[in-house]
Design a protein around this motif. Structure first.
Motif, mmCIF file in Angstrom:
data_model
loop_
_atom_site.group_PDB
_atom_site.id
_atom_site.type_symbol
_atom_site.label_atom_id
_atom_site.label_comp_id
_atom_site.label_asym_id
_atom_site.label_seq_id
_atom_site.Cartn_x
_atom_site.Cartn_y
_atom_site.Cartn_z
ATOM 1 N N TRP A 59 7.245 -91.286 34.801
ATOM 2 C CA TRP A 59 6.653 -91.919 33.627
ATOM 3 C C TRP A 59 5.169 -91.612 33.534
ATOM 4 O O TRP A 59 4.648 -91.255 32.480
ATOM 5 N N SER A 60 4.462 -91.739 34.665
ATOM 6 C CA SER A 60 3.024 -91.471 34.672
ATOM 7 C C SER A 60 2.731 -90.016 34.320
ATOM 8 O O SER A 60 1.823 -89.721 33.541
ATOM 9 N N MET A 61 3.512 -89.106 34.879
ATOM 10 C CA MET A 61 3.301 -87.684 34.636
ATOM 11 C C MET A 61 3.556 -87.337 33.169
ATOM 12 O O MET A 61 2.750 -86.651 32.521
ATOM 13 N N LEU A 62 4.671 -87.823 32.622
ATOM 14 C CA LEU A 62 5.022 -87.470 31.251
ATOM 15 C C LEU A 62 4.081 -88.122 30.235
ATOM 16 O O LEU A 62 3.738 -87.507 29.224
ATOM 17 N N THR A 63 3.686 -89.373 30.481
ATOM 18 C CA THR A 63 2.770 -90.022 29.547
ATOM 19 C C THR A 63 1.415 -89.330 29.530
ATOM 20 O O THR A 63 0.772 -89.220 28.479
ATOM 21 N N ASN A 64 0.963 -88.851 30.711
ATOM 22 C CA ASN A 64 -0.287 -88.095 30.742
ATOM 23 C C ASN A 64 -0.124 -86.737 30.069
ATOM 24 O O ASN A 64 -1.028 -86.259 29.373
ATOM 25 N N TRP A 65 1.031 -86.132 30.265
ATOM 26 C CA TRP A 65 1.285 -84.815 29.692
ATOM 27 C C TRP A 65 1.365 -84.893 28.173
ATOM 28 O O TRP A 65 0.738 -84.113 27.462
ATOM 29 N N PHE A 66 2.145 -85.851 27.664
ATOM 30 C CA PHE A 66 2.323 -85.986 26.224
ATOM 31 C C PHE A 66 1.256 -86.864 25.570
ATOM 32 O O PHE A 66 1.308 -87.085 24.361
ATOM 33 N N ARG A 67 0.331 -87.405 26.393
ATOM 34 C CA ARG A 67 -0.727 -88.286 25.888
ATOM 35 C C ARG A 67 -0.150 -89.490 25.143
ATOM 36 O O ARG A 67 -0.608 -89.854 24.052
ATOM 37 N N VAL A 68 0.871 -90.086 25.739
ATOM 38 C CA VAL A 68 1.490 -91.271 25.152
ATOM 39 C C VAL A 68 0.643 -92.489 25.501
ATOM 40 O O VAL A 68 0.358 -92.734 26.677
ATOM 41 N N PRO A 69 0.201 -93.265 24.522
ATOM 42 C CA PRO A 69 -0.596 -94.466 24.820
ATOM 43 C C PRO A 69 0.223 -95.463 25.634
ATOM 44 O O PRO A 69 1.367 -95.761 25.305
ATOM 45 N N ARG A 70 -0.361 -95.987 26.695
ATOM 46 C CA ARG A 70 0.352 -96.943 27.532
ATOM 47 C C ARG A 70 0.202 -98.368 27.012
ATOM 48 O O ARG A 70 1.010 -99.231 27.340
ATOM 49 N N GLN A 71 -0.826 -98.625 26.242
ATOM 50 C CA GLN A 71 -1.063 -99.960 25.716
ATOM 51 C C GLN A 71 -0.445 -100.093 24.328
ATOM 52 O O GLN A 71 -0.231 -99.098 23.622
ATOM 53 N N PRO A 72 -0.139 -101.313 23.913
ATOM 54 C CA PRO A 72 0.430 -101.503 22.571
ATOM 55 C C PRO A 72 -0.576 -101.144 21.498
ATOM 56 O O PRO A 72 -1.795 -101.159 21.743
ATOM 57 N N PRO A 73 -0.128 -100.789 20.310
ATOM 58 C CA PRO A 73 -1.067 -100.478 19.220
ATOM 59 C C PRO A 73 -1.856 -101.721 18.823
ATOM 60 O O PRO A 73 -1.461 -102.857 19.101
ATOM 61 N N THR A 74 -2.982 -101.490 18.204
ATOM 62 C CA THR A 74 -3.850 -102.582 17.776
ATOM 63 C C THR A 74 -3.800 -102.724 16.257
ATOM 64 O O THR A 74 -3.380 -101.814 15.543
ATOM 65 N N LEU A 75 -4.252 -103.888 15.806
ATOM 66 C CA LEU A 75 -4.341 -104.169 14.379
ATOM 67 C C LEU A 75 -5.766 -104.597 14.051
ATOM 68 O O LEU A 75 -6.418 -105.272 14.861
ATOM 69 N N PRO A 76 -6.280 -104.192 12.877
ATOM 70 C CA PRO A 76 -7.634 -104.611 12.482
ATOM 71 C C PRO A 76 -7.661 -106.091 12.115
ATOM 72 O O PRO A 76 -7.298 -106.480 11.003
ATOM 73 N N VAL A 77 -8.074 -106.935 13.054
ATOM 74 C CA VAL A 77 -8.074 -108.379 12.832
ATOM 75 C C VAL A 77 -9.405 -108.956 13.308
ATOM 76 O O VAL A 77 -10.191 -108.299 14.001
ATOM 77 N N ALA A 78 -9.644 -110.208 12.934
ATOM 78 C CA ALA A 78 -10.834 -110.909 13.397
ATOM 79 C C ALA A 78 -10.692 -111.236 14.885
ATOM 80 O O ALA A 78 -9.594 -111.238 15.443
ATOM 81 N N ASP A 79 -11.831 -111.529 15.511
ATOM 82 C CA ASP A 79 -11.824 -111.761 16.959
ATOM 83 C C ASP A 79 -10.989 -112.966 17.357
ATOM 84 O O ASP A 79 -10.400 -112.989 18.438
ATOM 85 N N ASP A 80 -10.917 -113.993 16.509
ATOM 86 C CA ASP A 80 -10.186 -115.213 16.851
ATOM 87 C C ASP A 80 -8.739 -115.200 16.370
ATOM 88 O O ASP A 80 -8.040 -116.206 16.467
ATOM 89 N N THR A 81 -8.264 -114.070 15.876
ATOM 90 C CA THR A 81 -6.895 -113.972 15.378
ATOM 91 C C THR A 81 -5.926 -113.748 16.532
ATOM 92 O O THR A 81 -6.168 -112.931 17.416
ATOM 93 N N VAL A 82 -4.834 -114.485 16.502
ATOM 94 C CA VAL A 82 -3.804 -114.335 17.534
ATOM 95 C C VAL A 82 -2.915 -113.148 17.184
ATOM 96 O O VAL A 82 -2.353 -113.079 16.094
ATOM 97 N N VAL A 83 -2.797 -112.212 18.109
ATOM 98 C CA VAL A 83 -1.968 -111.027 17.929
ATOM 99 C C VAL A 83 -0.880 -111.033 19.003
ATOM 100 O O VAL A 83 -1.180 -111.183 20.187
ATOM 101 N N THR A 84 0.367 -110.868 18.577
ATOM 102 C CA THR A 84 1.502 -110.859 19.495
ATOM 103 C C THR A 84 2.035 -109.444 19.635
ATOM 104 O O THR A 84 2.339 -108.787 18.641
ATOM 105 N N SER A 85 2.149 -108.972 20.887
ATOM 106 C CA SER A 85 2.678 -107.638 21.170
ATOM 107 C C SER A 85 3.901 -107.782 22.069
ATOM 108 O O SER A 85 3.874 -108.534 23.046
ATOM 109 N N PHE A 86 4.968 -107.076 21.757
ATOM 110 C CA PHE A 86 6.172 -107.159 22.568
ATOM 111 C C PHE A 86 7.028 -105.924 22.366
ATOM 112 O O PHE A 86 6.866 -105.176 21.403
#
Length: 251
Positions: A17-44
């Motif tokens: 997984w580590s090798m392929l994600t580095n090779w294909f440059r797959v983001p390991r973290q969930p995508p982000t959304l343009p929100v205010a600092d106090d906005t609750v964002v749920t990732s799953f």
């Protein structure tokens, strides 16, 4: 013994997984959304049962293909023993290596799939070689459809098809590649999430820009928790709340 095998498989997969994600440059973290600092964002991610569902069809396909290749190998060996011996390495390669690649691909597909929800929009990510991200604002949502076949019911998950203004399902009910749809697969709490998304859509559409909309208090929970899990957590919470009262009574 089984725990050792599981730990070894997990260690090997983490390395791949580590090798392929580095090779294909797959983001390991969930995508982000343009929100205010106090906005609750749920990732799953999808439910683990969705991964088991994918593995079921993987094993069915592997067994069917490998049996067919083995029969062909036996027929060739019977017709010409020398040719059968010579093609043995090739047949083993064809029967084993694609299975390993497909098995790893299933895990990569599952681990790179993300769903992100905020109070105004949602984002869906999938893909390894080509990463697809679909962003949908709640004020543009027209309908949210729940789909669940008999095998999906057995594994305890369902899919949600989110349709936006101008969108619509195809004749086959497929949503991939359509500009006005987003699909969330493998949801353990699909019904609750559908109601939550529709509630947020109604709030956004009735409040215009959404700056003065009223919060109904309904929160979109991450997938992976069944009704039994929620009931168990509620029981634990109730017991914890009663602990100070019991200590006070004992004193």
């Amino acid at each position: 013994m089984n725990e050792s095998i599981h730990a070894a498989c997990t260690w090997c997969y983490e390395g791949v997984w580590s090798m392929l994600t580095n090779w294909f440059r797959v983001p390991r973290q969930p995508p982000t959304l343009p929100v205010a600092d106090d906005t609750v964002v749920t990732s799953f991610r999808p439910s683990d049962n969705y991964l088991r569902y994918l593995k079921l069809f993987f094993w069915i396909g592997c067994v069917a293909i490998d049996i067919g290749l083995a029969i062909l190998w036996i027929v060739i060996a019977v017709a010409s023993p020398l040719v059968g011996v010579l093609i043995t390495p090739l047949m083993l390669f064809v029967m084993i290596v694609p299975d390993i690649v497909a098995y790893v691909a299933i895990h990569l597909k599952f681990d790179t799939m993300w769903y992100v929800l905020s109070d105004r929009s949602m984002r869906i990510r999938r893909g390894i070689w080509v990463i697809h991200e679909t962003t949908i604002t709640f004020e543009n949502i027209q309908n949210v459809r729940l789909t669940q076949g008999p095998i999906e019911r057995y594994f305890g998950f369902a899919n949600l098809v989110v349709e936006t203004a101008g969108g619509g399902a195809s004749a086959e009910g497929q949503s991939h590649g359509q500009p006005h749809q987003g699909i969330m697969v493998g949801l353990a709490n699909a019904s609750e999430l559908r109601d939550c998304i529709m509630d947020k859509a109604r709030q956004s559409q009735s409040a215009g820009l959404g700056d003065d909309r009223h919060d109904s208090g309904k929160k979109c929970m991450a997938t992976g928790f069944t009704d039994v899990d929620v009931a168990l957590l509620a029981e634990i919470r109730n017991q914890i709340v009663q602990l100070p009262l019991q200590n006070a009574t004992g004193n």
